[in-house]
Write a protein that holds these residues in place. Sequence first.
Motif, PDB file in Angstrom:
ATOM      1  N   ASN A 262       2.671  -0.694  -8.388  1.00  0.00           N
ATOM      2  CA  ASN A 262       2.561   1.101  -9.019  1.00  0.00           C
ATOM      3  C   ASN A 262       4.050   0.683 -10.445  1.00  0.00           C
ATOM      4  O   ASN A 262       5.180   0.692  -9.971  1.00  0.00           O
ATOM      5  CB  ASN A 262       3.596   1.900  -7.983  1.00  0.00           C
ATOM      6  CG  ASN A 262       3.700   3.098  -8.194  1.00  0.00           C
ATOM      7  OD1 ASN A 262       3.386   3.317  -9.654  1.00  0.00           O
ATOM      8  ND2 ASN A 262       4.343   3.846  -7.188  1.00  0.00           N
TER       9      ASN A 262
ATOM     10  N   ASP B 240       0.893  -0.993   0.228  1.00  0.00           N
ATOM     11  CA  ASP B 240      -0.006  -0.282   0.293  1.00  0.00           C
ATOM     12  C   ASP B 240       1.361   1.033  -0.129  1.00  0.00           C
ATOM     13  O   ASP B 240       0.291   2.320  -0.641  1.00  0.00           O
ATOM     14  CB  ASP B 240      -0.855   0.194   1.201  1.00  0.00           C
ATOM     15  CG  ASP B 240      -2.311  -1.029   0.792  1.00  0.00           C
ATOM     16  OD1 ASP B 240      -1.926  -1.005  -0.033  1.00  0.00           O
ATOM     17  OD2 ASP B 240      -2.946  -0.778   1.813  1.00  0.00           O
TER      18      ASP B 240
ATOM     19  N   ARG C 286       2.651   2.015  -3.249  1.00  0.00           N
ATOM     20  CA  ARG C 286       1.214   2.395  -4.460  1.00  0.00           C
ATOM     21  C   ARG C 286       1.560   4.244  -4.002  1.00  0.00           C
ATOM     22  O   ARG C 286       1.173   4.954  -5.246  1.00  0.00           O
ATOM     23  CB  ARG C 286      -0.033   2.334  -4.209  1.00  0.00           C
ATOM     24  CG  ARG C 286      -0.327   0.348  -4.689  1.00  0.00           C
ATOM     25  CD  ARG C 286      -1.654   0.134  -4.179  1.00  0.00           C
ATOM     26  NE  ARG C 286      -2.075  -1.407  -4.650  1.00  0.00           N
ATOM     27  CZ  ARG C 286      -1.229  -2.146  -4.066  1.00  0.00           C
ATOM     28  NH1 ARG C 286      -1.611  -1.941  -2.411  1.00  0.00           N
ATOM     29  NH2 ARG C 286      -1.500  -3.380  -4.299  1.00  0.00           N
ATOM     30  N   ARG C 287       1.844   4.745  -3.457  1.00  0.00           N
ATOM     31  CA  ARG C 287       1.856   5.861  -2.560  1.00  0.00           C
ATOM     32  C   ARG C 287       3.205   7.102  -3.144  1.00  0.00           C
ATOM     33  O   ARG C 287       3.680   7.869  -2.302  1.00  0.00           O
ATOM     34  CB  ARG C 287       1.225   6.204  -1.212  1.00  0.00           C
ATOM     35  CG  ARG C 287      -0.169   6.173  -1.480  1.00  0.00           C
ATOM     36  CD  ARG C 287      -0.756   5.748   0.024  1.00  0.00           C
ATOM     37  NE  ARG C 287      -2.023   5.430  -0.658  1.00  0.00           N
ATOM     38  CZ  ARG C 287      -3.055   4.127  -0.966  1.00  0.00           C
ATOM     39  NH1 ARG C 287      -2.211   3.582  -1.207  1.00  0.00           N
ATOM     40  NH2 ARG C 287      -4.124   4.378  -0.872  1.00  0.00           N
TER      41      ARG C 287
ATOM     42  N   ALA D 239      -4.326   6.759   2.964  1.00  0.00           N
ATOM     43  CA  ALA D 239      -6.065   7.732   2.550  1.00  0.00           C
ATOM     44  C   ALA D 239      -5.252   8.476   1.660  1.00  0.00           C
ATOM     45  O   ALA D 239      -6.446   8.584   0.757  1.00  0.00           O
ATOM     46  CB  ALA D 239      -6.378   8.711   3.944  1.00  0.00           C
ATOM     47  N   GLU D 240      -4.434   8.679   1.326  1.00  0.00           N
ATOM     48  CA  GLU D 240      -3.507   9.685  -0.139  1.00  0.00           C
ATOM     49  C   GLU D 240      -3.646   8.838  -1.144  1.00  0.00           C
ATOM     50  O   GLU D 240      -4.072   7.345  -1.103  1.00  0.00           O
ATOM     51  CB  GLU D 240      -2.563  10.331  -0.556  1.00  0.00           C
ATOM     52  CG  GLU D 240      -2.071  10.859   0.776  1.00  0.00           C
ATOM     53  CD  GLU D 240      -0.415  11.502   1.387  1.00  0.00           C
ATOM     54  OE1 GLU D 240       0.335  10.416   0.539  1.00  0.00           O
ATOM     55  OE2 GLU D 240       0.223  11.936   1.977  1.00  0.00           O
ATOM     56  N   SER D 241      -4.747   8.962  -2.128  1.00  0.00           N
ATOM     57  CA  SER D 241      -4.473   8.288  -3.582  1.00  0.00           C
ATOM     58  C   SER D 241      -3.326   8.127  -4.238  1.00  0.00           C
ATOM     59  O   SER D 241      -2.000   8.456  -3.869  1.00  0.00           O
ATOM     60  CB  SER D 241      -5.586   9.232  -4.299  1.00  0.00           C
ATOM     61  OG  SER D 241      -6.731   9.713  -4.113  1.00  0.00           O
ATOM     62  N   PRO D 242      -3.602   6.748  -4.503  1.00  0.00           N
ATOM     63  CA  PRO D 242      -2.402   6.141  -5.131  1.00  0.00           C
ATOM     64  C   PRO D 242      -1.524   6.724  -6.372  1.00  0.00           C
ATOM     65  O   PRO D 242      -2.499   7.391  -6.738  1.00  0.00           O
ATOM     66  CB  PRO D 242      -2.388   4.758  -5.718  1.00  0.00           C
ATOM     67  CG  PRO D 242      -3.712   3.972  -4.575  1.00  0.00           C
ATOM     68  CD  PRO D 242      -3.525   5.652  -4.711  1.00  0.00           C
ATOM     69  N   ARG D 243       0.384   7.233  -6.625  1.00  0.00           N
ATOM     70  CA  ARG D 243       0.490   7.513  -7.538  1.00  0.00           C
ATOM     71  C   ARG D 243      -0.240   7.772  -9.106  1.00  0.00           C
ATOM     72  O   ARG D 243      -0.780   6.794  -9.097  1.00  0.00           O
ATOM     73  CB  ARG D 243       1.416   7.350  -7.518  1.00  0.00           C
ATOM     74  CG  ARG D 243       2.408   7.777  -6.309  1.00  0.00           C
ATOM     75  CD  ARG D 243       2.592   9.841  -6.583  1.00  0.00           C
ATOM     76  NE  ARG D 243       4.123   9.835  -5.591  1.00  0.00           N
ATOM     77  CZ  ARG D 243       3.937  10.065  -4.121  1.00  0.00           C
ATOM     78  NH1 ARG D 243       2.948  10.954  -3.473  1.00  0.00           N
ATOM     79  NH2 ARG D 243       5.249  10.353  -3.834  1.00  0.00           N
ATOM     80  N   MET D 244      -0.399   8.688  -9.658  1.00  0.00           N
ATOM     81  CA  MET D 244      -1.253   8.514 -11.209  1.00  0.00           C
ATOM     82  C   MET D 244       0.118   7.944 -11.860  1.00  0.00           C
ATOM     83  O   MET D 244       1.132   8.235 -12.299  1.00  0.00           O
ATOM     84  CB  MET D 244      -1.477   9.433 -11.208  1.00  0.00           C
ATOM     85  CG  MET D 244      -3.157  10.082 -10.887  1.00  0.00           C
ATOM     86  SD  MET D 244      -4.718   8.815 -10.957  1.00  0.00           S
ATOM     87  CE  MET D 244      -4.407   9.085 -12.367  1.00  0.00           C
TER      88      MET D 244
END
Length: 826
Positions: free
Chosen positions: A106, A75, A78-79, A413-418
Amino acid sequence: MQNRPLSHVRVLDFGHYLAGPLVGMMLADLGADVIRIDPPAGPRWKDPAFDMLSRGKRALTLDLKTASGRDTALDLVRRADVVIENFRPGVMERLGLGQDALRQANADIVSLSLPGFASTDPELGRLAAWEAVVAARTGQYTDMGLNRRLMGINPSFTPLGLASAYGAAFGAMSVLFALGARSRMGGDHIEVPLASALLEGLVYNCEQIEDYPDRYKSPRELELERRARDGLPNNLSFAELSEFLDPFYRTYTCADGRGFYIVSCSIVNHPQRVLEVLGLGDLLKDLPDFDVYVDQADWPGEWALRSYPVGAGDRKRLSDAMKAAFLTRPSHEWEKLFGAAKAPATAQRSTAEWLADPHALASGLVIALDDPRHGQMRQMGNVAWLADDPGAMEKTAGPEPDSFREKLTAVLAESPRMPMGGGGKGLWLDGLKVLDLTNVIAGPTVGSTLARFGAQVTLVQPVRPSVDPWNAVVFGLHAQRGKESVLLDLRSDQGQEVLWRMVAEADVITMNGTDQKLDALGLNEARLKDINPRLILVQLDAWGGPRPGPKSDHLGYDDLAQAATGVMTRFGGGPETPEEHAHFGTIDALTGYCACVALGAALERLRKTGKGGIARASLAAAGEMIQAQFMYDFDGRAPFDEPSGRAVRGWGPFYRCYEAADGWMFFAAPTEREAALTRVADVSDLAGLKGTDLEVALADRFTQRPVADWMRAFASGSVGITPLGSLHGTRDAALQRESEGQIDISKATFRAIRHDQHPMGRWVDLIAPNAVRPEKAGITIPGPAPKYGQDTREVLARLGYEDAEVQSMIDGGAAADSWSEKYLPE
């Protein structure tokens, strides 16, 4: 602190011991958000040095052997932007965090692995690669120092973590270059084997030239050859050895008893400055000085002031006069006088003295912070920084375990990197235009390193060389690879006009010099910003730090950084017997790599903000980096009692060089210790012994069987055993001929190239550029270093000058297309 060079970058640091945490510290020092992942029992290395390496990081405890721990780690991936680890090959895969798992979480992640040896190496890839095992196998303990060879001391142990320092610098730069290329190439996995990095960092100790002319050999090298030729033993005493040192490249004793080291050879005017400062200017009247870019057969005398070494006929009288002069003043007075005169020299210091040195503290080369465990703690400062980044001086102490857990929920809680959508093959620095204004080793290393990643590098040197062929041509065989070469007189109006046309087209300028030197050339930040606000200047010097200090404008070289920061007194065993740690380039090469890290951070800031600036590194900072595990002090610190001197073989019975039946080996069992002995029948009876008794007993027992037997006996667990290699042996075993075609630099840990089609007309053996191994991006083997000036006409034409204008510049001395008739004068 926001708005720092890397404040937009998040890093997961799974590193332990030295190399991985050092990369994390370098990125945190540049503003990255670095999260240190600890196992349930806490960090594996519980040492004040690890606390220093953890500064600026947040800490999180995860049990990666559990599904929940692994899932939390993924997780976080992903960030995140970067993952760092330096486990043995295969460990991350077993934990469910291998390359495929990271990329599935990611696609844009840049992952860095720092194994001791290449994971693809069938012989070495699974060896327990403790720092000393890497050093021993590569050859760091065998043939690095000319002093030790002449004294017949082999092996020579040193506790310095060179492999981790070089590996960390390569790792940090490659991560930053990969981040900059993600939008067109996507994420990447990078492996930097520490042994490969070590051999590259010691390239100048491995370089070999066919029929190498005697004129370039030092008195020590010639003495080694004479003794081998005449069948004489290498048994010189330290005092005898001192008399083989060049008068302008040795330590002298001052009135206060402290050693004072000068390195003032090979550069025009440096020997003259030394003699004038010492009040010996009258000696200059009968010392020869002439052009040394002709063959020695055409010299009017035995030697020249502008060329190393001093001839045998003048060596003793110069040394004797200089010895007497130095005894007339204390070292601190000489240091001020030499610094003001721009004569490169420094007083010898221990590491503890350097950590309290007024210049080190004022400049930010050493910082002081309040540590929760140790109180006020002095420690090494940044090894790479940007000149206008105030955060380079603002540090926070390392985290307490689990200090991050309460914020973990917010992070998750942050959105994963786009995803960025990149994925093409290519070179990280493809299209980057670099104007190289450097000389000797450290500065040119920047350009030659950037060339392997795709940068286009144009080297500019003066019309009349200021550096002798030994420093410029011999060292340049490696340091100037992959560049085009132009000769200009930058003091002339025409030369200045050409320079500023080149500056206007450049993305990056590299320069080794103090602020005073840059100002003299007009290369100050304000003028560069006026020409191009996106332009990045990479500046290296000897004593620079994030802030000015009393010695910031003093000149210096690799050996002087060794002397000032404590390397030489440690290696030699004390202030009375200081010794250089290697013959060439220990710190020089590392400084060039650290400058590449600073450039990587500057390119990242440029990508995010459009702002250029000045990226910095210095020899003194790199001198601290190779001593990272000792570079701290505080009240109550344990003594600086790490192994030092000529007699040491290691660090206690479980981390030491031992002689086996067929040669020397290194035995490393620092964590298993007695438990490792109990597993092996031939030594299990020694497990109850302690200290020196155990060391003596093991030394006797190990002589009874060959190295290979001991390697098999201790094969399980975390024990590392390797035969002691030599740098030359490692090079020769890894050699491929350029004439045979494609050079494979991706599989074996070590690779060297015999450039047998070199324009010099001699073959030359150089270490291949294989320390950085991306999975996706390409690495190029730069072409041979050009003959100085060979591209002058072509580059001037490219800049818009007509043939007649170019010829006029050459005729008038504003430009030139050669320094000498031959590539390497003989």
